[in-house]
Design an enzyme around this catalytic site. Structure first.
Site, PDB file in Angstrom:
ATOM      1  N   ASP A 129       1.010  -1.103   0.011  1.00 17.89           N
ATOM      2  CA  ASP A 129      -0.063  -0.011   0.023  1.00 17.89           C
ATOM      3  C   ASP A 129       0.897   1.376   0.257  1.00 17.89           C
ATOM      4  OD1 ASP A 129      -2.908   1.180   0.587  1.00 17.89           O
ATOM      5  OD2 ASP A 129      -1.562   1.760   2.107  1.00 17.89           O
ATOM      6  N   TYR A 182      -2.095  11.521   2.504  1.00 19.03           N
ATOM      7  CA  TYR A 182      -2.620  11.699   1.195  1.00 19.03           C
ATOM      8  C   TYR A 182      -3.089  13.198   0.764  1.00 19.03           C
ATOM      9  CZ  TYR A 182      -4.353   6.923   1.937  1.00 19.03           C
ATOM     10  OH  TYR A 182      -4.492   5.597   1.808  1.00 19.03           O
ATOM     11  N   HIS A 237      -6.850  -6.644  -1.113  1.00 20.28           N
ATOM     12  CA  HIS A 237      -5.756  -5.415  -0.883  1.00 20.28           C
ATOM     13  C   HIS A 237      -4.780  -6.151   0.382  1.00 20.28           C
ATOM     14  CE1 HIS A 237      -3.856  -1.459  -1.026  1.00 20.28           C
ATOM     15  NE2 HIS A 237      -4.117  -1.688   0.311  1.00 20.28           N
TER      16      HIS A 237
END
Length: 289
Positions: free
Chosen positions: A103, A210, A265
């Protein structure tokens, strides 16, 4: 599980809580977690890697769990995240390390390999696209754009931070459980995750990764070809990232192998035996148990 040592390492002007295990003279391998995990996300990989002779290093990346949490968004640019890892390698007085990333940890690993490859021996990426792919995400097909809409939501100040804190981090818990195979996260394991999220400033710091992505980081990524040996492991049922991103990421490498396996994921937690075997076979040519 083998004995784990805890260190607080000062690197790149930031103190990172770091788990260390394995023989001190073993080759260095650094495992980089993603969002919203912490070092504990690699719990199934520690013993197999130690058994292969590795000195295993797992930092809580900046802003996570017990690591330092700088307050400004600029502190979470991908160059800063990369240089944290360079500092860890230098702390252990090594010239190179094997880097494994999942990730967001994979994005940091990709960027390190693209910009400072001299620090990497081999690279393992798990369900993480090359940063240039993230930069071009708006150009991808509509289904991937829909999968990535949360990136826009995270740009909003304060609101996502508050929502994630509600009801003992219920939203985080639901996301992890709904996007993984049933039983991947036990109640006891989830309590450990919640404890890490409850650290003061952790939620905002995690989201600042982010927020920095589209403020500064996006302009720091490069298209340089990676010539290191690279293994890309991809759970085919990833809720957030399509298989096309995996295939396109491979194009940035001259010596890469892409393996797609059954899982989401969170493949390193769902299928640890398979992931460990593939990873250790790539790293050493031997099976890893």
């Amino acid at each position: 599980m083998n004995k784990l040592e805890t260190l607080f390492i000062k690197t790149n002007k930031t103190i990172l809580h770091t788990i260390v295990a394995g023989p001190k003279n073993g080759p260095l391998i650094i495992l980089l977690h993603g969002f919203p995990e912490f070092w504990y996300g690699w719990r199934h990989q520690i013993d197999p890697l130690i058994n292969q002779g590795y000195r295993v290093i797992i930092p809580d990346q900046r802003g996570y769990n017990l690591s330092q949490k700088p307050t400004t968004i600029h502190n979470y640019t991908i160059n800063n995240l990369r240089d944290d890892i360079v500092g860890i390698i230098e702390f252990f007085q090594r010239e190179k390390a094997v880097i494994v990333g999942h990730d967001w940890g994979g994005l940091v690993a990709w960027h390190l390999a693209s910009t400072k490859p001299q620090y990497i021996e081999q690279l393992v990426i798990i369900n993480s696209p090359h940063p240039v792919i993230m930069k071009q995400l708006q150009c991808y097909f509509p289904t991937q754009w829909f999968k990535s809409v949360y990136l826009l939501f995270f740009q909003i100040p304060q609101l996502p931070d508050a929502l994630f804190k509600l009801n003992q981090f219920q939203l985080f818990e639901q996301i992890l459980k709904l996007t993984s195979k049933k039983g991947t996260f036990s109640d006891d394991e989830m309590r450990k995750y919640k404890s890490s999220w409850a650290e003061e400033g952790a939620i905002t710091s995690m989201l600042n990764w982010y927020r920095a992505l589209y403020k500064d980081s996006i302009n720091q990524v490069v298209k340089t070809k990676i010539h290191l040996p690279v293994l890309i492991i991809w759970g085919q049922e990833d809720t957030f990232l399509s298989l096309k991103l995996a295939m396109n990421s491979k194009q940035f490498c001259s010596n890469a192998k892409l393996l797609m396996i059954d899982g989401t994921h969170w493949i390193h937690l769902e299928q640890p035996e398979i992931v460990n075997a593939l990873m250790c076979k790539f790293l050493s040519g031997n099976n890893c148990t």
